[in-house]
Write an enzyme that holds these catalytic residues in place. Structure first.
Site, short mmCIF file in Angstrom:
data_model
loop_
_atom_site.label_atom_id
_atom_site.label_comp_id
_atom_site.label_asym_id
_atom_site.label_seq_id
_atom_site.Cartn_x
_atom_site.Cartn_y
_atom_site.Cartn_z
N THR A 83 -24.36 58.09 3.14
CA THR A 83 -25.77 58.43 3.07
C THR A 83 -25.89 59.75 2.33
OG1 THR A 83 -27.77 58.98 4.35
CG2 THR A 83 -25.66 59.58 5.32
N CYS A 196 -30.94 58.11 -2.47
CA CYS A 196 -30.90 57.65 -1.09
C CYS A 196 -30.18 56.31 -1.14
CB CYS A 196 -32.31 57.49 -0.51
SG CYS A 196 -32.31 56.70 1.13
#
Length: 229
Positions: A83, A196
């Site tokens: 992430t 992202c």
């Protein structure tokens, strides 16, 4: 081959993509029945999301440090945090482990520079778009970074948390992202970072007015480079 330690679950949808990319790339390079040596610790994202909402980054640092320590103890040679946003906590985690963390911003900067791009747009969570943990590393690598204005930043962030992290892919949101990318192009961006790990579920190359740099693909490929080094 080195053993890759993946901290996943943020969200689990993008973690699946990491696992797939890493193994397909290992097969492409080595052939036959080869697959990657991977240890994975998948967290409960609800706990981290709640902490983010409260500004409790120390709580998230403790969760991810525990995950990294478990992976190190199990035999991982290096860590990949699957992430972008949680790379904010890399300095905290590094203090508690002795194996390296492969930083997503460093991998992205290298890929962008290889394409001769100097000015790049950045899409991600509000934390990624407004804080220094990704932007400063990109700037340190010699890149100029553009982020959306406040209204568009809110749209990008809301789509990530209220749709993509829940597995929802909406055409209306894709159109908004396309509009925002077009605006960045008009401001002089030569490429756009899909910063992202869920954005790649929504935006593909054909959707973008700019060359895309999907950090999920870049980071996973960098993990293979390190594993086979």
């Amino acid at each position: 081959m080195k053993t890759i330690g993946i901290i996943g679950g943020m969200s689990w949808e993008s973690t699946v993509t990491y696992y797939e990319i890493i193994n397909k790339e290992v097969v492409r390079r080595l052939g036959g029945f080869h697959s990657a040596k991977i240890l994975m610790y998948s967290v409960d994202f609800a706990e981290l999301e709640e902490n983010m909402g409260k500004g409790n980054w120390q709580g998230n640092a403790e969760i991810l440090t525990d995950a990294a320590a478990r992976l190190e103890k199990a035999g991982a040679d290096f860590i990949v945090i699957a992430t972008n946003t949680m790379h904010k906590l890399v300095p905290d985690i590094e203090k508690k482990i002795s194996i390296p963390i492969l930083h997503i911003a460093d991998a992205a900067a290298s890929a962008i520079k290889q394409n001769g791009i100097k000015k790049v747009g950045l899409l991600g969570t509000r934390f990624t778009m407004t804080q220094d943990f990704v932007i400063e590393r990109l700037k340190d690598a010699g890149l100029e970074v553009l982020v959306p204005d406040e209204r568009d930043m809110e749209i990008v962030d809301n789509v990530i948390f209220n749709e993509l992290c829940l597995g929802k892919i909406l055409d209306t949101s894709r159109n908004e992202y396309k509009r925002i990318i077009e605006k960045m192009k008009q401001q002089g961006a030569e490429g756009v970072i899909l910063g992202c790990t869920e954005i790649g579920m929504l935006i593909k190359d054909e959707d973008s007015a700019l060359p895309t740099f999907d950090t999920t693909i870049i980071h996973a490929t960098a993990a293979v480079n390190e594993a086979l080094r």
